[in-house]
Design an enzyme around this catalytic site. Structure first.
Site, PDB file in Angstrom:
ATOM      1  N   HIS A  16     -23.947  20.323   9.437  1.00  0.00           N
ATOM      2  CA  HIS A  16     -23.154  19.133   9.741  1.00  0.00           C
ATOM      3  C   HIS A  16     -22.326  19.390  10.991  1.00  0.00           C
ATOM      4  CE1 HIS A  16     -19.541  20.856   7.729  1.00  0.00           C
ATOM      5  NE2 HIS A  16     -20.432  21.387   6.923  1.00  0.00           N
ATOM      6  N   HIS A 304       0.678   0.324   6.314  1.00  0.00           N
ATOM      7  CA  HIS A 304       0.467  -1.120   6.412  1.00  0.00           C
ATOM      8  C   HIS A 304      -0.776  -1.580   5.663  1.00  0.00           C
ATOM      9  CE1 HIS A 304       3.576  -0.773   9.543  1.00  0.00           C
ATOM     10  NE2 HIS A 304       3.960  -1.876   8.942  1.00  0.00           N
ATOM     11  N   CYS A 612      13.823  -5.260   2.681  1.00  0.00           N
ATOM     12  CA  CYS A 612      12.456  -5.799   2.654  1.00  0.00           C
ATOM     13  C   CYS A 612      11.380  -4.731   2.627  1.00  0.00           C
ATOM     14  CB  CYS A 612      12.221  -6.723   3.843  1.00  0.00           C
ATOM     15  SG  CYS A 612      12.208  -5.850   5.415  1.00  0.00           S
ATOM     16  N   HIS A 748       0.800   5.468 -34.844  1.00  0.00           N
ATOM     17  CA  HIS A 748       2.262   5.372 -34.795  1.00  0.00           C
ATOM     18  C   HIS A 748       2.816   6.332 -33.757  1.00  0.00           C
ATOM     19  CE1 HIS A 748       0.928   8.295 -37.769  1.00  0.00           C
ATOM     20  NE2 HIS A 748       1.935   9.041 -37.344  1.00  0.00           N
TER      21      HIS A 748
HETATM   22  C1  PEP Z   1       9.982  -1.462   6.765  1.00  0.00           C
HETATM   23  O1  PEP Z   1       9.899  -0.608   7.641  1.00  0.00           O
HETATM   24  O2  PEP Z   1      10.491  -1.267   5.650  1.00  0.00           O
HETATM   25  C2  PEP Z   1       9.444  -2.807   6.990  1.00  0.00           C
HETATM   26  C3  PEP Z   1       9.618  -3.753   6.123  1.00  0.00           C
HETATM   27  O3  PEP Z   1       8.716  -2.992   8.117  1.00  0.00           O
HETATM   28  P1  PEP Z   1       7.186  -2.515   8.228  1.00  0.00           P
HETATM   29  O4  PEP Z   1       6.765  -2.029   6.886  1.00  0.00           O
HETATM   30  O5  PEP Z   1       6.377  -3.680   8.664  1.00  0.00           O
HETATM   31  O6  PEP Z   1       7.262  -1.442   9.244  1.00  0.00           O
END
Ligand code: PEP
Ligand code: MG
Length: 836
Positions: A16, A304, A612, A748
């Site tokens: 390989h 992501h 967030c 149980h």
């Molecule tokens: C973060 O960094 O928490 C966020 C919400 O932004 P992203 O995940 O798109 O970098």
């Protein structure tokens, strides 16, 4: 004179890429022509041509011959044969796998005895899905007719040479900067393949003899070489076909022109994508209708791709090493994204087992939806807004249907990826307007373009960086490409002029001047368009920003913590690397102290603050985040229902106490101990209720029956961790099967996963074997589950009493045959009064 050396090929996994590169490197030390002949496959190659070497399709034990001819042939042969018997053997070693796979995985009992192949990794997006395995080696080149050139062959050859030089240069830079030796070796092997004279020759031949354009000649040669490799009987060699396609795609990209990377070829039926990693720009082009799961080796919990998988409800398991080579093409895979398990060729019993859980989830979601329209607030009336994180405009209406009270993060990058030029102002305007309209008067927080890191935009033409997450990411390149940001801001302002409640926020801020710059731009554009400037916020994702909220507040109307990046930068742990991105960093006391400081500073500056990142969606962290004082949590749409419901079960003051305790902890494990539900959480619930009884249930196995009981306990709100409950039941069953004779069983347990004492019952259509060989199969199952640590053996006493009661024939007859659930419920209630 020709010198020869015969040998049986010594490497178990065949010739390989890595061993071929090692041979090539040796051959380069001499001037002589060094040829390898595989006498089994009848193929031969010069040792200096990497791809041709791989294409000899040489497997373990194949009779081979080395023929060396030319100036220094004698010493070359001697060196090469010594090498083949020594250091060459090491080039086959498997790179070490990171140790993080399988965190917290509970392996279902059924799998432990079923004769199917299964692997465990990290579950990164919940749910179960089944389909045909599509390996990344299924990457196809653009399907287009070969085009004839109208230019002289010389010119096309020159174009091809320039593309080769560019890609070779890129690979060299990438491998020089690659920190991981394995990655470096792969990049070097790719560079070696690109130098293969036979491959180059086939492209040149396409241009000269078939009058193709350079692009078509590259694509045709790429396809032909990939086909040869795919025909190999060695898994590792088949995988090289993907490399050839990838390199051909890269060459085409270097030529300029459309369609640099082709979409995966996927079947018109449910499939599971298996790959080392998936470039972000490939995701939008996947056929998501049939995509039932993903298995990616290189993917961290906050990467992501993982975020998108959760957004779209695609089960995802990461960190399984060795899976792609181990799979036969077209294998059937079942992916359990909650527990991080991948199963090949699941039997009907295994399939049914997992569908019990999926069904339970569906019912659970439907129930939660009934209350989705109410704004979220704690039991004592403290509001905590639950907002949605969106990646695509099309997700907006679905998120609002699930009860999102607004959009806390609209990741606009997806719109900018996968194209040769940025989207126009009008195109952006239409999308932003659509989201604002779908939202009505709910706020929409549009995040300005966050590219860089793992989301590079080729048209920004930023220099190649060795640490893209620490490089020209987001606000750091805005001034250099102000036209792109100006256009985005204008599109958003025009959209908001048509209605809706727009806010904008800036990613990757580390100091006040960056924010001041964006605000100035925003105000200029608003003045020009004669519209009011919307509120502008700062994302807090860089520790420097987290520690300077006071200064940032002069230019920010609100703050939003991006905990994915904040944790990544705080612990210097790449969010995409499961080996270092440990889940517990999210609740590590250091993270919590930083979050506490952010909330306090935001309050002092009278600015609202939300969070967030992915940690906002974890139900076990919710009391902490509420206790720390976040005004809003923004999460993937799939997490909204659970979270809104969970907020309603909390008491704000108790959350504050909990947060104080967590802040005082020294280690992540100490914080984790605080998450455990207290045994007296629901002291007033009756032990047995109507929804704990299931009659006339078709079940194939004991495992399925126990799973159904655990799901019942989950659906009636008595446990949040049905898998842990299931495992607690099995830890008893493994010691002794709880069949009590006459077709009855009484599993149980006592476990912290239970929130209150519970008696549940299942009556099966057909009896199932329960374990003890001398007992009849079981048709009626009664589950006894108590909350708390399994120390006092209280459940054993209850078990003994219930087992004794089952000696009574008329009692058994009643449980076995009463058709009416209400009558049964009353019987069991009065039974509870006596045995408890
Ligand atoms: C973060 O960094 O928490 C966020 C919400 O932004 P992203 O995940 O798109 O970098
Ligand atoms: Mg971020």
């Amino acid at each position: 004179m020709t010198f020869q050396h015969r040998f049986a090929f010594p490497l178990v996994r065949g010739l390989h890429a890595r061993p071929a590169a090692a041979l090539r490197e040796r051959a380069h030390l001499f001037r002589a022509d060094c040829l390898l002949f595989n006498e089994k496959t009848g193929r031969s190659s010069d040792l200096r041509d990497l791809l041709s070497l791989i294409a000899t399709n040489t497997g373990y034990g194949d009779p081979c011959r080395l023929a060396v001819q030319g100036q220094d042939a004698g010493s070359a042969l001697e060196a090469l044969s010594t090498f083949l018997e020594g250091a060459f053997l090491e080039s086959d070693e498997e790179p070490a796998a990171p140790s993080s796979g399988g965190i917290g995985t509970v392996i279902p009992q059924l799998l432990q005895k079923a004769s199917v192949l299964w692997w465990t990794g990290q579950g990164l997006s919940p749910g179960a899905g089944e389909g045909l395995a599509v390996l990344a080696s299924g990457l196809a080149l653009p399907a287009e007719e070969p085009r004839l050139r109208h230019t002289p062959a010389d010119l096309e050859i020159k174009t091809f040479a320039a593309a080769l030089a560019q890609v070779e240069g890129e690979l060299l830079t990438e491998s020089t900067h690659a920190e991981h030796p394995t990655l470096r070796a792969i990049l070097e092997a790719h560079r070696g393949m690109l130098q293969d004279r036979a491959w180059r020759g086939s492209v040149a031949q396409g241009i000269q003899e078939q009058s193709l354009t350079a692009r078509s000649a590259i694509l045709e040669a790429g396809r032909a070489w990939a086909k040869t490799l795919e025909a190999s009987d060695q898994a590792l060699l088949r995988e090289r076909a993907a490399d050839v396609r990838g390199l051909s795609a890269r060459l085409v990209r270097a030529l300029g022109g459309p369609g640099p990377e082709a979409p995966l070829q996927t079947p018109e039926e449910p499939y599971v994508l298996v790959a080392r990693d998936l470039p972000l720009n490939q995701f939008p082009r996947l056929d998501r209708t049939h995509l039932k799961g993903m298995v990616l080796t290189e993917c961290g919990p906050t990467s992501h791709i993982a975020i998108l998988a959760r957004t779209f409800g695609i089960p995802l398991v990461a960190g399984i090493h060795g899976l792609p080579p181990a799979l036969a093409p077209g294998a059937r895979l079942l992916v359990d994204g909650a527990q991080g398990i991948v199963i090949e060729a699941a039997t009907p019993e295994v399939g049914r087992y997992f569908s019990v859980e999926s069904e339970g989830q569906k019912i659970h979601q439907e129930r939660l939806k009934r209350h989705a329209t109410q704004p979220a607030a704690t039991r004592d009336g403290h509001p905590v807004a639950i907002l949605a994180n969106l990646s695509l405009a099309e997700e907006a209406s679905g998120a609002f249907a699930l009860g999102a009270e607004g959009v806390g993060l609209f990741r606009t990058e997806m719109l900018f990826l996968e194209r040769a030029v940025p989207p126009s102002e009008d195109e952006q305007f239409e999308l932003y307007r659509a989201v604002l309209q779908a939202a009505g008067d709910r706020p929409i927080t549009l995040r300005l373009l966050d590219s860089g890191g793992d989301k590079p935009l080729p048209y920004l033409r930023l220099p190649l960086e060795s640490n893209p997450f620490l490089g020209q990411r987001a606000v750091r390149w805005y001034a250099q490409h102000s036209d792109i940001i100006r256009t985005q801001i204008r599109a958003a302002l025009r959209a908001s002029a048509q209605g809706g409640h727009l806010r904008m926020m800036v990613p990757m801020v580390s100091e006040a001047s960056e924010l001041a710059w964006v605000r100035q731009l925003l105000e200029e554009e608003a003045r020009q368009l004669q519209v009011p400037a919307p509120p502008l916020g700062a994302m807090i994702e860089v520790p420097a920003a987290a520690l300077s909220l006071g200064a940032l507040a002069q230019h920010a109307d609100f703050f939003c913590v991006g905990s994915n990046d904040l944790v990544q930068y705080l612990f210097a742990a790449d969010r995409n690397l499961p080996a270092v991105a440990r889940p517990e960093f999210a609740w590590h006391p250091v993270t919590l102290r930083l979050l506490d400081g952010i909330v306090r500073a935001a309050r002092a500056a009278q600015r609202p603050v939300s969070i967030c990142g992915e940690m906002a969606a974890r139900p076990e962290l919710l009391p902490l985040l509420v206790g720390l004082g976040f005004d809003a949590l923004s999460v993937a749409p799939s997490a909204i229902l659970d979270l809104k419901h969970a907020v309603g079960t909390l008491e704000a003051s108790a959350c504050e106490d909990l947060a104080m305790q967590a802040l005082a902890c020294a280690r992540a494990q100490d914080v984790e101990a605080l998450f455990r539900p207290s045994s007296a959480r629901q002291p007033t619930r009756p032990v047995v209720e109507a929804e704990l009884l299931e009659l006339d249930v078709p079940c194939l196995t004991k495992e399925e029956a126990i799973k159904r009981l655990a799901e019942r306990a989950f659906l009636s709100g008595r446990t949040r961790a049905p898998r842990v409950l299931e495992e607690a039941i099995w830890s008893r069953e493994r010691v002794f099967a709880t069949g009590v004779g006459y077709g009855f069983a009484v599993p149980h347990c006592q476990t912290n996963a239970m929130e209150c004492a519970t008696l549940a019952m299942l009556r099966l259509v057909e009896p199932v074997a329960w374990g003890a060989s001398d007992e009849p199969p079981v048709r009626t199952v009664l589950l006894l589950a108590l909350p708390g640590e399994d120390v006092g053996e209280a459940h054993l006493r209850l078990f003994a009493r219930l087992a004794r009661r089952l000696m009574d024939e008329s009692f058994r007859e009643h449980l076995e045959n009463t058709p009416d659930p209400q009558t049964l419920l009353e019987t069991l209630r009065s039974e509870v009064l006596t045995i408890w």
